[in-house]
Design a protein around this motif. Structure first.
Motif, PDB file in Angstrom:
ATOM      1  N   GLU A 288       0.634  14.084  -4.153  1.00 30.99           N
ATOM      2  CA  GLU A 288       0.693  13.645  -2.586  1.00 30.99           C
ATOM      3  C   GLU A 288      -0.120  12.173  -2.620  1.00 30.99           C
ATOM      4  OE1 GLU A 288      -0.301  16.761   0.130  1.00 30.99           O
ATOM      5  OE2 GLU A 288      -1.141  17.640  -1.734  1.00 30.99           O
ATOM      6  N   TYR A 289      -0.952  12.022  -3.302  1.00 31.49           N
ATOM      7  CA  TYR A 289      -1.588  10.694  -3.313  1.00 31.49           C
ATOM      8  C   TYR A 289      -0.730   9.598  -4.089  1.00 31.49           C
ATOM      9  CZ  TYR A 289      -5.024   7.212  -5.052  1.00 31.49           C
ATOM     10  OH  TYR A 289      -6.007   6.052  -5.367  1.00 31.49           O
ATOM     11  N   ALA A 290      -0.040   9.972  -5.281  1.00 30.23           N
ATOM     12  CA  ALA A 290       0.914   8.897  -5.652  1.00 30.23           C
ATOM     13  C   ALA A 290       1.994   8.704  -4.711  1.00 30.23           C
ATOM     14  CB  ALA A 290       1.394   9.733  -6.887  1.00 30.23           C
ATOM     15  N   MET A 291       2.210   9.546  -4.040  1.00 30.54           N
ATOM     16  CA  MET A 291       3.602   9.047  -3.029  1.00 30.54           C
ATOM     17  C   MET A 291       3.101   8.209  -2.218  1.00 30.54           C
ATOM     18  SD  MET A 291       5.750  12.687  -2.227  1.00 30.54           S
ATOM     19  CE  MET A 291       4.191  13.513  -1.325  1.00 30.54           C
ATOM     20  N   LEU A 292       1.890   8.321  -1.640  1.00 27.36           N
ATOM     21  CA  LEU A 292       1.367   7.630  -0.430  1.00 27.36           C
ATOM     22  C   LEU A 292       1.126   6.053  -1.250  1.00 27.36           C
ATOM     23  CD1 LEU A 292      -0.905   9.993   1.341  1.00 27.36           C
ATOM     24  CD2 LEU A 292       0.769   8.950   2.436  1.00 27.36           C
ATOM     25  N   LYS A 293       0.500   6.386  -2.185  1.00 27.16           N
ATOM     26  CA  LYS A 293       0.143   5.142  -2.983  1.00 27.16           C
ATOM     27  C   LYS A 293       1.754   4.043  -3.352  1.00 27.16           C
ATOM     28  CE  LYS A 293      -4.264   4.260  -3.260  1.00 27.16           C
ATOM     29  NZ  LYS A 293      -4.888   3.195  -2.663  1.00 27.16           N
ATOM     30  N   ALA A 294       2.569   4.813  -3.722  1.00 24.60           N
ATOM     31  CA  ALA A 294       3.696   4.091  -4.216  1.00 24.60           C
ATOM     32  C   ALA A 294       4.493   3.606  -2.944  1.00 24.60           C
ATOM     33  CB  ALA A 294       4.701   5.159  -4.828  1.00 24.60           C
ATOM     34  N   ALA A 295       4.655   4.310  -1.908  1.00 21.07           N
ATOM     35  CA  ALA A 295       5.334   3.900  -0.727  1.00 21.07           C
ATOM     36  C   ALA A 295       4.454   2.751  -0.093  1.00 21.07           C
ATOM     37  CB  ALA A 295       5.481   4.949   0.457  1.00 21.07           C
ATOM     38  N   SER A 296       3.252   2.798   0.077  1.00 19.45           N
ATOM     39  CA  SER A 296       2.225   1.854   0.328  1.00 19.45           C
ATOM     40  C   SER A 296       2.415   0.341  -0.384  1.00 19.45           C
ATOM     41  CB  SER A 296       0.858   2.113   0.521  1.00 19.45           C
ATOM     42  OG  SER A 296       0.530   3.113   1.219  1.00 19.45           O
ATOM     43  N   ALA A 297       2.371   0.381  -1.514  1.00 21.39           N
ATOM     44  CA  ALA A 297       2.754  -0.446  -2.635  1.00 21.39           C
ATOM     45  C   ALA A 297       3.816  -1.339  -2.236  1.00 21.39           C
ATOM     46  CB  ALA A 297       2.569  -0.194  -3.993  1.00 21.39           C
ATOM     47  N   ASN A 298       5.045  -0.561  -1.929  1.00 20.61           N
ATOM     48  CA  ASN A 298       6.171  -1.207  -1.734  1.00 20.61           C
ATOM     49  C   ASN A 298       6.364  -1.724  -0.189  1.00 20.61           C
ATOM     50  OD1 ASN A 298       8.238  -0.928  -3.879  1.00 20.61           O
ATOM     51  ND2 ASN A 298       7.577   1.387  -3.685  1.00 20.61           N
ATOM     52  N   GLY A 299       5.104  -1.357   0.653  1.00 23.71           N
ATOM     53  CA  GLY A 299       5.515  -2.195   1.817  1.00 23.71           C
ATOM     54  C   GLY A 299       6.231  -1.178   2.803  1.00 23.71           C
TER      55      GLY A 299
END
Ligand SMILES: NCc1[nH]cc(CCC(=O)O)c1CC(=O)O
Ligand SMILES: [Mg+2]
Length: 337
Positions: A288-299
């Motif tokens: 769940e953390y990874a999903m939020l981080k990945a989407a955030s990193a992509n803007g």
């Protein structure tokens, strides 16, 4: 004229009225997340002065005890009430019998001592399960077909939990899903006079693919290979079954129960809280953390807003505390209000 329109021609109720102003929205907010709701999971490594990145969990690292103590300065300054400790065990220390799990001088045991010495007020939660210590990455002792043996595993879990309590752990958290382990561990703790060592039972722990990045973090993914944990962790299709698991763990002496993962299982959290009215924790897990981080990193999403929304959703569902890799960031964001 429709029934919801009065004779005078206006809607009989305007729920939007209360949403018009910021002050009114604040006054009628039913739930809020505070720093008191947060538990920060950390990964500890053997050795000295080492910090390793975990590629699938940006911002989270594995670190040696000395470095972990430095990070915990920040965690305690942020007033986060507790941490959950997970060890990265070197291959040479893994075995079929998982003996390293209860080594009084093991990594977890040393880390707990060091943390409690430096930060006596910080709650320390230890993971009771054998997966970091087994050569095959399963949470227990296996037979020749690879089946995880319940009662043989419990015998080791008892020793592991006792060694954690002896090192000073405040809360032991069996995350293994063996049947009957809560009662067995409670009994051993009582016998050992660890009457105030609390048990956080991972009662409804699902066989979830959202644990992937965690298994990278503790390097058990390679050991586990293509195998899964479906003979002991729950089927994601099941909700009622969680009631039985929670009821048993409470009967056996659990002080708190856990639902894991978090967001895909808010319905389970809600039902457990409504039904049992006991402290319910949720694990906002690595995937769940990874999903939020990945989407955030992509803007693609606004990280702060999405994470705070996720946190308040846990509260709305009835969660008392949330284990989240976002704990430090959430605490920082809340401080800036
Ligand atoms: N007993 C192991 C354990 N304890 C916490 C997690 C997962 C936590 C996360 O994904 O953040 C796992 C993984 C598993 O059961 O395979
Ligand atoms: Mg159970």
């Amino acid at each position: 004229m429709a029934e919801y329109i009065t004779q005078a021609g206006f809607p009989i109720k305007r729920p939007r009225r209360m949403r018009t102003d910021d002050f009114a929205r604040r006054l009628m907010a039913e739930n809020q997340i505070t720093v008191d709701d947060l538990i920060y999971p950390v990964f500890v490594l053997d050795g000295n002065n080492k910090i390793e990145a975990i590629p699938s969990m940006p911002g989270i690292t594995r670190k040696t005890i000395d470095q972990l103590l430095l990070e915990l300065e920040e965690v305690t300054q942020l007033n986060i009430p507790a941490i959950a400790l997970f060890p990265v065990v070197e291959a040479a220390k893994k075995s079929l019998g998982a003996e390293e799990a209860f080594n009084p001088e093991g990594l977890v045991q040393r880390a707990v001592k060091a943390i409690k010495e430096k930060f006596p007020q910080l709650g320390v939660i230890t993971d009771v399960a054998l997966d970091p210590y087994t050569v095959h990455g399963q949470d227990g002792i296996i037979d020749d077909k690879g089946y995880v043996l319940n009662d043989q595993t419990i015998a080791v879990l008892i020793q592991q939990a006792l060694s954690h309590a002896k090192a000073g752990a405040d809360i032991v958290a069996p995350s293994d899903m063996m049947d009957g382990r809560i009662g067995a561990i409670r009994n051993a703790l009582e016998q050992g006079q660890y009457i105030n060592t609390k048990i956080l039972a991972y009662s409804a722990k699902y066989a979830s693919a959202f644990y992937g990045p965690f298994r990278d973090a503790v390097s058990s993914a390679a050991n586990l290979g293509k195998a899964d944990k479906k003979t002991y962790q729950m089927d994601p299709a099941n909700g009622d079954e969680a009631f039985h698991e929670v009821a048993l763990d409470l009967q056996e002496g659990a002080d708190m129960v856990m639902v894991k993962p978090g967001m895909p299982y808010l319905d389970v959290i809600y039902r457990v809280k409504q039904n049992f009215k006991v402290p319910v924790m949720a694990y906002h897990v690595s995937g769940e953390y990874a999903m939020l981080k990945a989407a955030s990193a992509n803007g693609w999403i606004d990280e702060k807003k999405c994470v705070l929304e996720a946190m308040v959703s846990f509260k709305r569902a009835g969660t008392d505390a949330i284990l989240t890799y976002y704990a430090k960031e959430v605490a920082h964001w809340l401080n800036k209000y």
